[in-house]
Design a protein around this motif. Structure first.
Motif, PDB file in Angstrom:
ATOM      1  N   ARG A  38       0.849  -1.192   0.000  1.00 39.16           N
ATOM      2  CA  ARG A  38       0.000   0.000   0.000  1.00 39.16           C
ATOM      3  C   ARG A  38       0.885   1.243   0.000  1.00 39.16           C
ATOM      4  O   ARG A  38       2.036   1.194   0.427  1.00 39.16           O
ATOM      5  CB  ARG A  38      -0.896   0.037   1.245  1.00 39.16           C
ATOM      6  N   LYS A  39       0.322   2.345  -0.449  1.00 37.48           N
ATOM      7  CA  LYS A  39       1.066   3.601  -0.426  1.00 37.48           C
ATOM      8  C   LYS A  39       1.496   3.923   1.007  1.00 37.48           C
ATOM      9  O   LYS A  39       0.712   3.808   1.945  1.00 37.48           O
ATOM     10  CB  LYS A  39       0.213   4.743  -0.972  1.00 37.48           C
ATOM     11  N   GLY A  40       2.747   4.335   1.145  1.00 35.55           N
ATOM     12  CA  GLY A  40       3.284   4.662   2.465  1.00 35.55           C
ATOM     13  C   GLY A  40       4.014   3.509   3.124  1.00 35.55           C
ATOM     14  O   GLY A  40       4.669   3.706   4.160  1.00 35.55           O
ATOM     15  N   HIS A  73       1.542   6.936  -7.827  1.00 40.49           N
ATOM     16  CA  HIS A  73       1.525   8.370  -7.566  1.00 40.49           C
ATOM     17  C   HIS A  73       2.051   9.179  -8.751  1.00 40.49           C
ATOM     18  O   HIS A  73       1.567  10.284  -9.030  1.00 40.49           O
ATOM     19  CB  HIS A  73       2.350   8.684  -6.315  1.00 40.49           C
ATOM     20  N   ARG A 115       4.629  -1.392   7.650  1.00 44.39           N
ATOM     21  CA  ARG A 115       3.516  -0.477   7.375  1.00 44.39           C
ATOM     22  C   ARG A 115       3.252   0.435   8.577  1.00 44.39           C
ATOM     23  O   ARG A 115       3.063  -0.035   9.700  1.00 44.39           O
ATOM     24  CB  ARG A 115       2.253  -1.278   7.058  1.00 44.39           C
ATOM     25  N   SER A 120      -3.780   8.668   8.130  1.00 39.55           N
ATOM     26  CA  SER A 120      -4.872   8.982   7.211  1.00 39.55           C
ATOM     27  C   SER A 120      -4.325   9.076   5.789  1.00 39.55           C
ATOM     28  O   SER A 120      -3.110   9.143   5.569  1.00 39.55           O
ATOM     29  CB  SER A 120      -5.530  10.306   7.600  1.00 39.55           C
ATOM     30  N   GLU A 121      -5.220   9.075   4.823  1.00 40.60           N
ATOM     31  CA  GLU A 121      -4.802   9.200   3.425  1.00 40.60           C
ATOM     32  C   GLU A 121      -4.059  10.507   3.183  1.00 40.60           C
ATOM     33  O   GLU A 121      -3.077  10.560   2.438  1.00 40.60           O
ATOM     34  CB  GLU A 121      -6.018   9.109   2.510  1.00 40.60           C
ATOM     35  N   SER A 122      -4.518  11.563   3.849  1.00 37.32           N
ATOM     36  CA  SER A 122      -3.866  12.865   3.713  1.00 37.32           C
ATOM     37  C   SER A 122      -2.444  12.830   4.262  1.00 37.32           C
ATOM     38  O   SER A 122      -1.512  13.385   3.647  1.00 37.32           O
ATOM     39  CB  SER A 122      -4.675  13.932   4.449  1.00 37.32           C
ATOM     40  N   GLU A 123      -2.248  12.175   5.394  1.00 39.10           N
ATOM     41  CA  GLU A 123      -0.912  12.096   5.990  1.00 39.10           C
ATOM     42  C   GLU A 123       0.028  11.253   5.129  1.00 39.10           C
ATOM     43  O   GLU A 123       1.212  11.579   4.982  1.00 39.10           O
ATOM     44  CB  GLU A 123      -1.015  11.521   7.403  1.00 39.10           C
ATOM     45  N   ILE A 124      -0.492  10.164   4.571  1.00 38.01           N
ATOM     46  CA  ILE A 124       0.330   9.333   3.688  1.00 38.01           C
ATOM     47  C   ILE A 124       0.757  10.134   2.462  1.00 38.01           C
ATOM     48  O   ILE A 124       1.911  10.063   2.017  1.00 38.01           O
ATOM     49  CB  ILE A 124      -0.437   8.060   3.275  1.00 38.01           C
ATOM     50  N   ASN A 125      -0.163  10.922   1.922  1.00 37.23           N
ATOM     51  CA  ASN A 125       0.170  11.761   0.771  1.00 37.23           C
ATOM     52  C   ASN A 125       1.239  12.801   1.126  1.00 37.23           C
ATOM     53  O   ASN A 125       2.091  13.136   0.290  1.00 37.23           O
ATOM     54  CB  ASN A 125      -1.076  12.448   0.229  1.00 37.23           C
TER      55      ASN A 125
END
Length: 304
Positions: A38-40, A73, A115, A120-125
């Motif tokens: 997964r991303k991150g 990304h 992992r 959150s998705e925002s923090e991973i971004n």
């Protein structure tokens, strides 16, 4: 300075070259690894270069390299529709600087997924954007003394001092082969890896129960891949387990009868030197008894 840079580039190229004689095995098949990431996520890799050997030895770990998984990304919709493999891993490389490469670059090596928890998705971004913004950054290789120490991948250093040996005379080369960039990316959102724990005593506190437990970021320049593996804030993900592993579905190869007989054959054990005389006397007595039995049998025979 130009001479030092030239020597540094040549030395870095030699130290980063994988050993062809060392054979490693992939932990998961590429398709399963791709579905699990997964991303991150952090992908830890067991490399085979001189740098890898040094990092594994000094950090007392299996892992020599870490890469940040950024997924699609950087992929355009056209690339995704065309089925082009995305440049899904971001890493810091001693020769090429900060770069992105496909997952297939490490699909044949032993790896592990770590992992972060609760992002959150925002923090991973934000973590990914921090790292992506540094793509193309290069490392100063003039510090040939920092590079030259990796010519001896397993120096005779006591175990308790090996981790500290990384800090001795370290510069850009050591920061590149360690996990500094990834550590900085997570610390940018105040996510812990292995923070220092300190206790602060308020001025009006008289009892130890009033002390405040505080976290302090460590210097990100010398984080190693091992730190993500042992960190209590990262979950170790195993693709085979995540995919619904069932040991009943494994097809085992039964050993051939001849091989089984060889494996169960008893190997004679040598007697201790102190018991050799005793063993010899017992064997001699057994031989005499066997000879007496043969004589008795021959004398009991009657003529036909």
């Amino acid at each position: 300075m130009l001479l030092f840079s030239y020597i540094g580039r040549k030395l870095a190229h030699f130290l980063a070259k994988p050993h062809d004689t060392e054979e490693l095995f992939p932990t998961s098949n590429p398709a399963l690894l791709q579905r699990t990431l997964r991303k991150g996520d952090i992908l830890l890799v067991e490399g085979t270069s001189h740098f890898s050997t040094s990092i594994k030895y000094l950090s007392q770990s299996t892992w020599s390299h870490a890469a940040l998984y950024i997924g699609d990304h950087l992929s355009s919709q056209e690339d995704i529709d065309a089925g082009i493999e995305p440049l899904s891993l971001l890493e810091a490389d001693i020769e090429h600087g900060v770069r992105v490469l496909p997952l297939s670059a490490y699909e044949t090596l032993h790896s592990r997924i770590c992992r972060p928890i609760g992002l959150s998705e925002s923090e991973i971004n934000q973590v990914i954007q921090f790292a992506v913004a540094r793509i193309g950054d290069s490392y100063d290789l003039k510090n040939i003394f920092d590079l030259a120490r990796y010519l001896i991948p397993t120096p005779p250093i006591p175990t308790k001092w090996r981790r500290k040996a990384l800090t001795l005379g370290s510069g850009d080369p050591t920061q590149a082969i360690c996990s500094s960039l990834i550590a900085q990316a997570f610390q940018s959102i105040k996510y812990p890896i292995l923070p220092d724990i300190i206790y602060e005593n308020p001025e009006d506190a008289e009892r130890i129960s009033h002390y405040q437990r505080m976290h302090r970021h460590r210097d990100p320049s010398l984080f190693t891949p091992r730190d993500f593996d042992v960190s209590p804030y990262f979950e170790v993900i195993k693709p085979m387990v995540q995919s619904g592993f069932d040991h009943h579905a494994i097809n085992w190869v039964e050993p051939h009868p001849a091989e089984e007989a060889i494996s169960t054959e008893q190997v004679p054990v040598a007697e201790p030197v102190g018991n050799m005389a005793n063993t010899a006397s017992i064997q001699a007595q057994a031989d005499m008894e066997a000879a007496a039995i043969r004589v008795d049998v021959s004398t009991d025979k009657t003529p036909g």
